[in-house]
Design a protein around this motif. Sequence first.
Motif, PDB file in Angstrom:
ATOM      1  N   TYR A  11       0.844  -1.191   0.000  1.00 58.71           N
ATOM      2  CA  TYR A  11       0.000   0.000   0.000  1.00 58.71           C
ATOM      3  C   TYR A  11       0.881   1.244   0.000  1.00 58.71           C
ATOM      4  CZ  TYR A  11      -3.708  -3.274   0.796  1.00 58.71           C
ATOM      5  OH  TYR A  11      -4.572  -4.319   0.651  1.00 58.71           O
ATOM      6  N   VAL A  12       0.615   2.143  -0.964  1.00 62.70           N
ATOM      7  CA  VAL A  12       1.428   3.339  -1.150  1.00 62.70           C
ATOM      8  C   VAL A  12       0.540   4.574  -1.181  1.00 62.70           C
ATOM      9  CG1 VAL A  12       3.196   2.033  -2.400  1.00 62.70           C
ATOM     10  CG2 VAL A  12       1.381   3.183  -3.689  1.00 62.70           C
ATOM     11  N   GLU A  13       1.123   5.700  -0.823  1.00 56.96           N
ATOM     12  CA  GLU A  13       0.380   6.956  -0.823  1.00 56.96           C
ATOM     13  C   GLU A  13       0.190   7.480  -2.248  1.00 56.96           C
ATOM     14  OE1 GLU A  13      -1.947   9.738   0.778  1.00 56.96           O
ATOM     15  OE2 GLU A  13      -1.000   8.140   1.924  1.00 56.96           O
ATOM     16  N   ASP A  14       1.255   7.483  -3.027  1.00 54.25           N
ATOM     17  CA  ASP A  14       1.239   8.035  -4.379  1.00 54.25           C
ATOM     18  C   ASP A  14       1.797   6.979  -5.329  1.00 54.25           C
ATOM     19  OD1 ASP A  14       2.205   9.337  -6.796  1.00 54.25           O
ATOM     20  OD2 ASP A  14       1.958  11.254  -5.759  1.00 54.25           O
ATOM     21  N   GLN A  15       0.951   6.453  -6.193  1.00 51.29           N
ATOM     22  CA  GLN A  15       1.366   5.364  -7.069  1.00 51.29           C
ATOM     23  C   GLN A  15       2.467   5.782  -8.052  1.00 51.29           C
ATOM     24  OE1 GLN A  15      -2.718   4.232  -8.226  1.00 51.29           O
ATOM     25  NE2 GLN A  15      -2.077   2.129  -7.752  1.00 51.29           N
ATOM     26  N   GLU A  16       2.440   7.005  -8.520  1.00 50.01           N
ATOM     27  CA  GLU A  16       3.465   7.457  -9.465  1.00 50.01           C
ATOM     28  C   GLU A  16       4.831   7.556  -8.781  1.00 50.01           C
ATOM     29  OE1 GLU A  16       4.769   7.883 -13.125  1.00 50.01           O
ATOM     30  OE2 GLU A  16       2.677   7.509 -12.637  1.00 50.01           O
ATOM     31  N   VAL A  17       4.864   8.083  -7.578  1.00 50.20           N
ATOM     32  CA  VAL A  17       6.113   8.156  -6.809  1.00 50.20           C
ATOM     33  C   VAL A  17       6.614   6.744  -6.513  1.00 50.20           C
ATOM     34  CG1 VAL A  17       7.091   8.818  -4.559  1.00 50.20           C
ATOM     35  CG2 VAL A  17       5.620  10.419  -5.809  1.00 50.20           C
ATOM     36  N   ALA A  18       5.705   5.850  -6.143  1.00 46.57           N
ATOM     37  CA  ALA A  18       6.082   4.462  -5.849  1.00 46.57           C
ATOM     38  C   ALA A  18       6.627   3.776  -7.103  1.00 46.57           C
ATOM     39  CB  ALA A  18       4.883   3.696  -5.297  1.00 46.57           C
ATOM     40  N   LYS A  19       5.995   4.016  -8.237  1.00 44.73           N
ATOM     41  CA  LYS A  19       6.459   3.423  -9.492  1.00 44.73           C
ATOM     42  C   LYS A  19       7.893   3.856  -9.785  1.00 44.73           C
ATOM     43  CE  LYS A  19       5.352   3.853 -14.420  1.00 44.73           C
ATOM     44  NZ  LYS A  19       4.332   4.397 -15.341  1.00 44.73           N
ATOM     45  N   ARG A  20       8.181   5.144  -9.667  1.00 49.24           N
ATOM     46  CA  ARG A  20       9.550   5.624  -9.920  1.00 49.24           C
ATOM     47  C   ARG A  20      10.540   4.997  -8.945  1.00 49.24           C
ATOM     48  NH1 ARG A  20       6.824  10.559 -10.678  1.00 49.24           N
ATOM     49  NH2 ARG A  20       7.475  11.286  -8.623  1.00 49.24           N
ATOM     50  N   PHE A  21      10.161   4.879  -7.678  1.00 45.12           N
ATOM     51  CA  PHE A  21      11.052   4.309  -6.675  1.00 45.12           C
ATOM     52  C   PHE A  21      11.375   2.851  -6.990  1.00 45.12           C
ATOM     53  CE2 PHE A  21      11.601   1.976  -2.642  1.00 45.12           C
ATOM     54  CZ  PHE A  21      12.739   2.606  -2.159  1.00 45.12           C
ATOM     55  N   TRP A  22      10.341   2.038  -7.205  1.00 48.41           N
ATOM     56  CA  TRP A  22      10.552   0.604  -7.402  1.00 48.41           C
ATOM     57  C   TRP A  22      11.202   0.298  -8.748  1.00 48.41           C
ATOM     58  CZ3 TRP A  22      10.506  -2.613  -3.462  1.00 48.41           C
ATOM     59  CH2 TRP A  22       9.829  -2.213  -2.309  1.00 48.41           C
ATOM     60  N   VAL A  23      10.862   1.050  -9.790  1.00 48.55           N
ATOM     61  CA  VAL A  23      11.416   0.781 -11.120  1.00 48.55           C
ATOM     62  C   VAL A  23      12.752   1.502 -11.324  1.00 48.55           C
ATOM     63  CG1 VAL A  23      11.034   1.056 -13.616  1.00 48.55           C
ATOM     64  CG2 VAL A  23       9.162   0.291 -12.138  1.00 48.55           C
ATOM     65  N   ASP A  24      12.754   2.821 -11.215  1.00 44.21           N
ATOM     66  CA  ASP A  24      13.952   3.600 -11.539  1.00 44.21           C
ATOM     67  C   ASP A  24      15.053   3.472 -10.496  1.00 44.21           C
ATOM     68  OD1 ASP A  24      12.496   4.453 -13.745  1.00 44.21           O
ATOM     69  OD2 ASP A  24      11.966   6.376 -12.848  1.00 44.21           O
ATOM     70  N   THR A  25      14.675   3.415  -9.227  1.00 40.60           N
ATOM     71  CA  THR A  25      15.684   3.383  -8.164  1.00 40.60           C
ATOM     72  C   THR A  25      16.107   1.971  -7.805  1.00 40.60           C
ATOM     73  OG1 THR A  25      14.768   5.443  -7.276  1.00 40.60           O
ATOM     74  CG2 THR A  25      16.236   4.192  -5.841  1.00 40.60           C
ATOM     75  N   LEU A  26      15.133   1.075  -7.624  1.00 38.33           N
ATOM     76  CA  LEU A  26      15.460  -0.274  -7.161  1.00 38.33           C
ATOM     77  C   LEU A  26      15.645  -1.292  -8.281  1.00 38.33           C
ATOM     78  CD1 LEU A  26      13.289  -0.648  -3.945  1.00 38.33           C
ATOM     79  CD2 LEU A  26      15.605   0.246  -4.214  1.00 38.33           C
ATOM     80  N   GLY A  27      15.291  -0.945  -9.513  1.00 35.89           N
ATOM     81  CA  GLY A  27      15.551  -1.840 -10.635  1.00 35.89           C
ATOM     82  C   GLY A  27      14.509  -2.903 -10.903  1.00 35.89           C
ATOM     83  N   MET A 111      17.746  -2.723   6.581  1.00 31.65           N
ATOM     84  CA  MET A 111      16.401  -2.263   6.251  1.00 31.65           C
ATOM     85  C   MET A 111      16.524  -1.029   5.385  1.00 31.65           C
ATOM     86  SD  MET A 111      13.936  -2.362   9.582  1.00 31.65           S
ATOM     87  CE  MET A 111      14.983  -1.238  10.477  1.00 31.65           C
ATOM     88  N   PHE A 112      15.577  -0.875   4.468  1.00 27.56           N
ATOM     89  CA  PHE A 112      15.487   0.355   3.686  1.00 27.56           C
ATOM     90  C   PHE A 112      14.063   0.873   3.777  1.00 27.56           C
ATOM     91  CE2 PHE A 112      14.380  -2.979   0.676  1.00 27.56           C
ATOM     92  CZ  PHE A 112      13.333  -2.438  -0.059  1.00 27.56           C
ATOM     93  N   SER A 113      13.908   2.165   3.481  1.00 19.23           N
ATOM     94  CA  SER A 113      12.581   2.789   3.521  1.00 19.23           C
ATOM     95  C   SER A 113      12.175   3.230   2.129  1.00 19.23           C
ATOM     96  CB  SER A 113      12.599   4.017   4.431  1.00 19.23           C
ATOM     97  OG  SER A 113      12.890   3.655   5.750  1.00 19.23           O
ATOM     98  N   ASP A 114      10.881   3.116   1.841  1.00 17.64           N
ATOM     99  CA  ASP A 114      10.351   3.635   0.583  1.00 17.64           C
ATOM    100  C   ASP A 114      10.014   5.119   0.770  1.00 17.64           C
ATOM    101  OD1 ASP A 114       7.856   3.814   1.848  1.00 17.64           O
ATOM    102  OD2 ASP A 114       6.926   2.237   0.655  1.00 17.64           O
ATOM    103  N   PRO A 115       9.555   5.811  -0.273  1.00 22.99           N
ATOM    104  CA  PRO A 115       9.248   7.243  -0.132  1.00 22.99           C
ATOM    105  C   PRO A 115       8.173   7.566   0.914  1.00 22.99           C
ATOM    106  CG  PRO A 115       9.474   6.686  -2.443  1.00 22.99           C
ATOM    107  CD  PRO A 115       9.495   5.387  -1.674  1.00 22.99           C
ATOM    108  N   ASP A 116       7.338   6.588   1.278  1.00 18.28           N
ATOM    109  CA  ASP A 116       6.311   6.806   2.301  1.00 18.28           C
ATOM    110  C   ASP A 116       6.841   6.567   3.710  1.00 18.28           C
ATOM    111  OD1 ASP A 116       4.258   7.391   0.436  1.00 18.28           O
ATOM    112  OD2 ASP A 116       3.876   5.255   0.141  1.00 18.28           O
ATOM    113  N   GLY A 117       8.089   6.109   3.823  1.00 11.94           N
ATOM    114  CA  GLY A 117       8.662   5.810   5.129  1.00 11.94           C
ATOM    115  C   GLY A 117       8.429   4.388   5.600  1.00 11.94           C
TER     116      GLY A 117
END
Length: 128
Positions: A11-27, A111-117
């Motif tokens: 569950y994420v707050e902002d799907q677009e921000v989550a998409k960039r994090f998981w795809v662009d940052t984490l691969g 541990m790592f944190s996503d953009p939502d913490g």
Amino acid sequence: MIRGVNQVVLYVEDQEVAKRFWVDTLGFTLDQDEPYGEERWLSVVSPDGATKLVLSKRAPGWTMPDVRDGIPHSNVFFYTDDVEKTYQELTAKGVDFPEPPSKQFFGWWSMFSDPDGTRYALGQRWGV
């Protein structure tokens, strides 16, 4: 017979921000990004191709689980072949790690944190 886990909903707050994090940052690889009724179906696949993460919009009023420091919020644990190397690579990309990796009795842990913490566990794969 059950053979494994196919997908997990995060569950994420902002799907677009989550998409960039998981795809662009984490691969992770973008799997689907489609309208789903009045919502959006957004899924990514782990680099090993084994697990799909569905990045679902949080419902109004949703609150993060209350856990003590040093414990992940999510029950989804990720793995890498080299925790220390992955820590260095992702830290350089701006990923927040509440603590640096440490060796525990069960192996390397971080541990790592996503953009939502939301904190996720990251362990070193061994014995597979």
